[in-house]
Motif scaffolding. Structure first.
Motif, PDB file in Angstrom:
ATOM      1  N   SER A   1      10.103  40.239 -34.327  1.00  0.00           N
ATOM      2  CA  SER A   1      11.134  39.201 -34.226  1.00  0.00           C
ATOM      3  C   SER A   1      10.546  37.841 -34.574  1.00  0.00           C
ATOM      4  O   SER A   1      11.214  37.007 -35.204  1.00  0.00           O
ATOM      5  CB  SER A   1      11.733  39.184 -32.817  1.00  0.00           C
ATOM      6  OG  SER A   1      12.312  40.457 -32.554  1.00  0.00           O
TER       7      SER A   1
ATOM      8  N   THR B   1      13.882  43.486 -28.506  1.00  0.00           N
ATOM      9  CA  THR B   1      14.938  43.677 -29.500  1.00  0.00           C
ATOM     10  C   THR B   1      15.548  45.059 -29.336  1.00  0.00           C
ATOM     11  O   THR B   1      14.831  46.056 -29.258  1.00  0.00           O
ATOM     12  CB  THR B   1      14.360  43.513 -30.914  1.00  0.00           C
ATOM     13  OG1 THR B   1      13.733  42.244 -31.006  1.00  0.00           O
ATOM     14  CG2 THR B   1      15.452  43.621 -31.967  1.00  0.00           C
TER      15      THR B   1
ATOM     16  N   ASP C   1      15.578  42.874 -38.591  1.00  0.00           N
ATOM     17  CA  ASP C   1      14.645  43.065 -37.482  1.00  0.00           C
ATOM     18  C   ASP C   1      15.158  44.265 -36.689  1.00  0.00           C
ATOM     19  O   ASP C   1      16.367  44.447 -36.532  1.00  0.00           O
ATOM     20  CB  ASP C   1      14.639  41.805 -36.608  1.00  0.00           C
ATOM     21  CG  ASP C   1      13.684  41.935 -35.418  1.00  0.00           C
ATOM     22  OD1 ASP C   1      12.728  42.736 -35.510  1.00  0.00           O
ATOM     23  OD2 ASP C   1      13.899  41.227 -34.420  1.00  0.00           O
TER      24      ASP C   1
HETATM   25 MG   LIG Z   1      11.776  42.008 -31.293  1.00  0.00          MG
END
Ligand SMILES: [Mg+2]
Ligand SMILES: Nc1nc2c(ncn2[C@@H]2O[C@H](COP(=O)(O)OP(=O)(O)OP(=O)(O)O)[C@@H](O)[C@H]2O)c(=O)[nH]1
Length: 458
Positions: free
Chosen positions: A247, A268, A287
């Motif tokens: 990220s 994430t 991502d």
């Molecule tokens: Mg992440």
């Protein structure tokens, strides 16, 4: 039959208070454009119902300074550059005119009202200018689509692709194929018409070879995803173990905080996308959730999505943590069908915390930005390798793909057909499918949808 309407539209964006333009261009097309021009540029001509000047129209295809008047009140709305195009030498193939006026809101509204007041012009419907150009054989469908792509293009490479298509590269390719197919069809039809005289074996073989070759070329073209990638963006997935800095990397490249960064592993969960222009290539960078075994159901789902995204992506960036045993992780994660060693990139992150000594990988510090130029250069290199220009222009639209799949399948059936008559029928279907792409074969209800679709400025 209804008389063809004279249509008009503002060709530039509607000026707003915040964004007035230096210029605005209004276009007109249709049988009564000359009347409209005279009534708009000669004071009181509308009242008289005719022109006093002779010749009253400006020389075609030359810009001329003229005042534009309100036809009813005779008031001057603006003074600008007027161009008159006499049919068929215009973009639509009809009489056309362009009014290049100042870009103020009141000017544009005043001029549009003035045209409406003439009583014989109406606002163009979405895509109507392009449609008229097509009707008058000024454009085929692939070129019309290319204009829409050119207007929508955001990166230099998208612009190049649109220009290539606008120059007729796709039109020529598809029409050449159709010509080949039609020639083979003529031979087959001769065989049907004169069944007693057997087709000389040489010709039968030539026809079969021709169809086989054509089918192979279409299949090759279908397998080529460059054009669609260029229109939609090359998809790049950032993958790797939790906490490696994936990220942090997307935030660094995007130059803004698109993804949450934290020292908690498994931050994430969903796939986060940003659209970027990297060296002229349109890119969709994603991502993903860090890969690890997890008991958390939401995180498991995130990992599943990450893997799916990695598999579907055109290019993968594997992010590893320099402070851990990154070599072992790299070995484990760069095997299998979804890793392409020629293009995919290994990024060893956090080199501000631990020095690394390795070739072939990109050393990065996502927090400081050290190593970013090398990473961007590597991505650009992989992108241009994936998109390398070959001689043949790439397929650009799902609409073309559908028709090509139909053509390819019909050619396959033609090759396997037990009788000449059946083979000819399939060959005819294949040629119809190809003709649909350029518009040589007209499917009217489809045309409505298509033109509305590539209407500019919508
Ligand atoms: Mg992440
Ligand atoms: N020192 C240093 N710390 C970094 C670097 N890149 C990321 N970090 C830190 O590493 C931690 C994890 O970073 P993230 O970017 O959230 O990692 P991630 O790979 O997205 O993690 P998940 O989403 O949990 O899979 C954060 O505390 C970051 O500040 C770097 O280059 N150097």
């Amino acid at each position: 039959m209804d008389e063809v309407a004279t249509i008009y539209a503002l060709g530039t964006p509607l000026p707003s208070r915040a964004h007035p333009g230096a210029l605005s261009v209004i276009r007109l097309s249709g049988p009564r454009v000359a009347d409209a021009l005279i009534f708009l540029t000669e004071r009181k001509a509308f009242e008289r119902g005719h022109s006093v000047r002779d010749p009253s129209l400006p020389e075609p295809r030359r810009m001329t300074v003229r005042s534009v008047y309100d036809p009813l009140s005779g008031e001057v709305i603006d003074r600008g550059l007027i161009v008159w195009f006499e049919a068929p030498n215009s973009e639509t193939g009809e009489h056309m005119a362009e009014l290049h006026l100042h870009g103020g809101r009141a000017v544009v509204n005043g001029a549009l009202d003035a045209i409406q007041q003439l009583g014989f012009c109406r606002l163009a419907e979405p895509g109507e200018f392009t449609r008229r150009a097509f009707e008058h054989h000024k454009l085929d469908l692939t070129r019309a689509e290319a204009i829409a792509d050119l207007v929508a293009s955001e990166t230099a490479q998208q612009r190049r692709l649109a220009m290539q298509q606008m120059d007729g590269a796709l039109h020529r390719l598809y029409e050449d194929w159709r010509t080949l197919g039609l020639r083979a069809l003529a031979h087959l039809e001769a065989a049907i018409d004169f069944p007693d005289e057997d087709l000389p074996t040489g010709i039968a073989e030539a026809v079969r070879d021709g169809i086989t070759k054509l089918r192979g070329e279409i299949a090759g073209h279908l397998a080529d995803r460059r054009g669609e990638r260029l229109r939609e963006g090359l998809s790049i997935a950032i993958i790797g173990p939790t906490n490696a800095g994936k990220s942090s990397l997307i935030n660094l490249v995007a130059r803004r905080d698109v993804a949450i960064v934290s020292e908690t592993a498994g931050t994430t969960r969903d796939v986060i996308e940003v659209h970027l222009d990297l060296g002229g290539w349109p890119v969709v960078l994603a991502d993903t959730a860090g890969l690890r075994e997890s008991g958390d159901a939401i995180e498991q789902e995130g990992v599943r999505r990450a893997q799916a995204r990695a598999a579907a992506a055109d290019l993968r960036l594997l992010v590893l943590d320099a402070t851990g045993d990154w070599q072992a992780t790299m070995q484990a994660m760069t095997v299998g069908a979804h890793w392409d060693p020629a293009h995919d990139i290994v990024v060893v992150n956090k080199v501000d915390l631990a020095m690394i000594d390795a070739v072939g990988v990109v050393a990065l510090s996502a927090t400081s930005g050290v190593g970013l130029p090398e990473l961007l250069a590597r991505i650009e290199r992989s992108a241009s390798q994936l998109m390398e220009r070959e001689a043949a222009p790439p397929l650009t639209r799902a609409r073309h793909r559908e028709a090509l799949v139909d053509a390819e399948q019909a050619l396959g059936r033609a090759l396997g057909a037990p009788e000449v008559a059946l083979a000819a029928e399939d060959l005819r279907l294949a040629m119809r499918a190809l003709g649909r792409i350029t518009g040589t074969v007209r499917i009217d209800e489809l045309l409505d949808v298509i033109f509305r679709d590539f209407c500019i400025g919508k």
